[in-house]
Design a protein around this motif. Structure first.
Motif, PDB file in Angstrom:
ATOM      1  N   ARG A  80       0.807  -1.219   0.000  1.00  0.00           N
ATOM      2  CA  ARG A  80       0.000   0.000   0.000  1.00  0.00           C
ATOM      3  C   ARG A  80       0.846   1.278   0.000  1.00  0.00           C
ATOM      4  O   ARG A  80       0.299   2.384   0.050  1.00  0.00           O
ATOM      5  N   HIS A 102      -6.436   9.982   2.120  1.00  0.00           N
ATOM      6  CA  HIS A 102      -7.858   9.619   2.090  1.00  0.00           C
ATOM      7  C   HIS A 102      -8.338   9.109   3.446  1.00  0.00           C
ATOM      8  O   HIS A 102      -7.557   8.733   4.328  1.00  0.00           O
ATOM      9  N   ARG A 108     -10.119   0.962   5.996  1.00  0.00           N
ATOM     10  CA  ARG A 108     -10.286   0.779   4.556  1.00  0.00           C
ATOM     11  C   ARG A 108     -10.006   2.106   3.859  1.00  0.00           C
ATOM     12  O   ARG A 108      -9.632   3.077   4.490  1.00  0.00           O
ATOM     13  N   GLU A 110      -9.111   3.925  -0.346  1.00  0.00           N
ATOM     14  CA  GLU A 110      -8.172   3.911  -1.464  1.00  0.00           C
ATOM     15  C   GLU A 110      -8.018   5.320  -2.003  1.00  0.00           C
ATOM     16  O   GLU A 110      -8.899   6.161  -1.837  1.00  0.00           O
ATOM     17  N   ARG A 112      -7.978   5.735  -5.139  1.00  0.00           N
ATOM     18  CA  ARG A 112      -8.911   5.655  -6.261  1.00  0.00           C
ATOM     19  C   ARG A 112      -9.351   4.207  -6.403  1.00  0.00           C
ATOM     20  O   ARG A 112      -8.566   3.283  -6.203  1.00  0.00           O
ATOM     21  N   THR A 113     -10.623   3.995  -6.777  1.00  0.00           N
ATOM     22  CA  THR A 113     -11.146   2.654  -7.006  1.00  0.00           C
ATOM     23  C   THR A 113     -11.698   2.569  -8.415  1.00  0.00           C
ATOM     24  O   THR A 113     -12.611   3.325  -8.780  1.00  0.00           O
ATOM     25  N   GLY A 114     -11.144   1.669  -9.221  1.00  0.00           N
ATOM     26  CA  GLY A 114     -11.616   1.503 -10.589  1.00  0.00           C
ATOM     27  C   GLY A 114     -11.481   2.792 -11.379  1.00  0.00           C
ATOM     28  O   GLY A 114     -10.440   3.450 -11.349  1.00  0.00           O
ATOM     29  N   SER A 116     -13.424   5.424 -10.821  1.00  0.00           N
ATOM     30  CA  SER A 116     -14.089   6.472 -10.057  1.00  0.00           C
ATOM     31  C   SER A 116     -13.342   7.792 -10.217  1.00  0.00           C
ATOM     32  O   SER A 116     -12.110   7.825 -10.281  1.00  0.00           O
ATOM     33  N   THR A 137      -1.734   6.249  -0.631  1.00  0.00           N
ATOM     34  CA  THR A 137      -2.367   5.262   0.236  1.00  0.00           C
ATOM     35  C   THR A 137      -1.400   4.900   1.358  1.00  0.00           C
ATOM     36  O   THR A 137      -0.203   5.191   1.295  1.00  0.00           O
TER      37      THR A 137
END
Length: 317
Positions: A80, A102, A108, A110, A112-114, A116, A137
């Protein structure tokens, strides 16, 4: 009414009013009536998925015009320990650097996710303001407890100081920004000198949006205990507040009207402590916004948060 609110906002941000005080400024927002209605239905809770659905259509999508993006740059040995670097196509030397941390309830989250648009939106805003953006991260609880995230921030800032000039950034003008658990981690980094990358923190400023700053006075819940531990006797030594008062780094401190109550209380307590020491940063309550909408609105037509951010950037540029 809209004209009045606009004038009020400009006065607050440009200093028409008196110097910052211990009183919370209720800042009118540009949340549209439709969004305000939807946010009110969601209520004062932390709700990323439904809020993202509201705000994602308002954001840019890749490829980003005039912006270069380097993803998955490694700053340490853990999986990470990664960051993304955003720069303008025609970068100029010596630009301030915005480093974003973040949230995610300590367990939990991220950068960025996918595909998004979040949290690229914060980086895009930074570039459009003549800055270099760095999105990081860090390790998560419960596998990695206090002070793992502060050690990770230290390592990321070390990377930035050593490498960001090649991307046009000024390593002497770093602004560290955190939201939610990220704001807690930024405060912990700043408030505990043993984690500073250099004496004095290495920061030109810090942005704290809806954070938890003192585990001893915060609501005892599983996410908090997952990171800070269940032994409350350790909490006073892990409070960021005394160190934040001593650090004397320019701060932006704000929270959302629809934040859960603990975020209100924590920000108010921190502001009171700073003001008692003669260092009132100004505390802003973002009316109409929720815990997630305040961060998802960045780089949209709603400039409530970014007006405040730009004010801090201009102070330290």
């Amino acid at each position: 009414m809209r004209s009045f609110l606009g004038i009020f906002l400009v006065c607050v941000l440009m200093g028409c009013a008196s110097a910052p005080s211990s009183k919370t400024v209720e800042l009118p927002s540009a949340v549209t009536p439709q969004l305000a209605s939807e946010l009110a239905k969601i209520g004062p809770v932390v709700a990323p998925p439904p809020t993202e659905k509201l705000y994602a259509p308002l954001q840019e999508r890749e490829p980003y015009a005039g912006v270069q993006v380097r993803r998955d740059v490694r700053y340490g040995s853990d999986a990470r320990h990664l960051l993304d670097v955003f720069t303008p196509d025609k970068a100029q030397a010596g630009q301030p650097v915005l480093v974003f941390v973040h949230g995610g309830a300590f367990m939990r989250g991220e950068r960025r996710t996918g595909d998004s648009p979040f949290y690229d939106n914060i980086m895009l805003w930074a570039v459009r303001q003549g800055m270099v953006g760095v999105n990081m991260t860090y390790r998560l609880a419960p596998a990695h407890t206090w002070p793992a995230a502060q050690q990770d921030i230290q390592a990321a800032l070390k990377w930035v100081r050593e490498n960001i000039a090649a991307s046009g950034g000024n390593p002497q003008r770093i602004i560290l920004m955190g939201h939610s658990a990220g704001a807690a981690h930024v405060a912990q980094y700043l408030g505990h000198p043993q984690f500073h990358v250099v004496p004095g923190s290495g920061l030109a400023g810090a942005i704290l949006l809806s954070g938890i700053f003192d585990p001893g006075t915060a609501e005892a819940n599983p996410p908090l205990q997952a990171y800070f531990g269940k032994d409350a006797a350790q909490y006073p030594a892990r409070s960021a507040v005394p160190g934040l008062v001593a650090a004397k780094v320019p701060l932006l401190l704000a929270y959302a009207e629809l934040d859960p109550r603990d975020f209100h209380t924590q920000s108010e307590q921190l502001n009171a402590a700073l003001c008692k020491a003669g260092q009132c940063p100004g505390l802003y309550k973002l009316m109409g916004h929720s815990h997630m909408s305040e961060i998802y609105s960045i780089n949209s037509a709603d400039k409530t948060v970014t007006h405040l951010m730009k004010q801090l950037v201009d102070r330290v540029r």
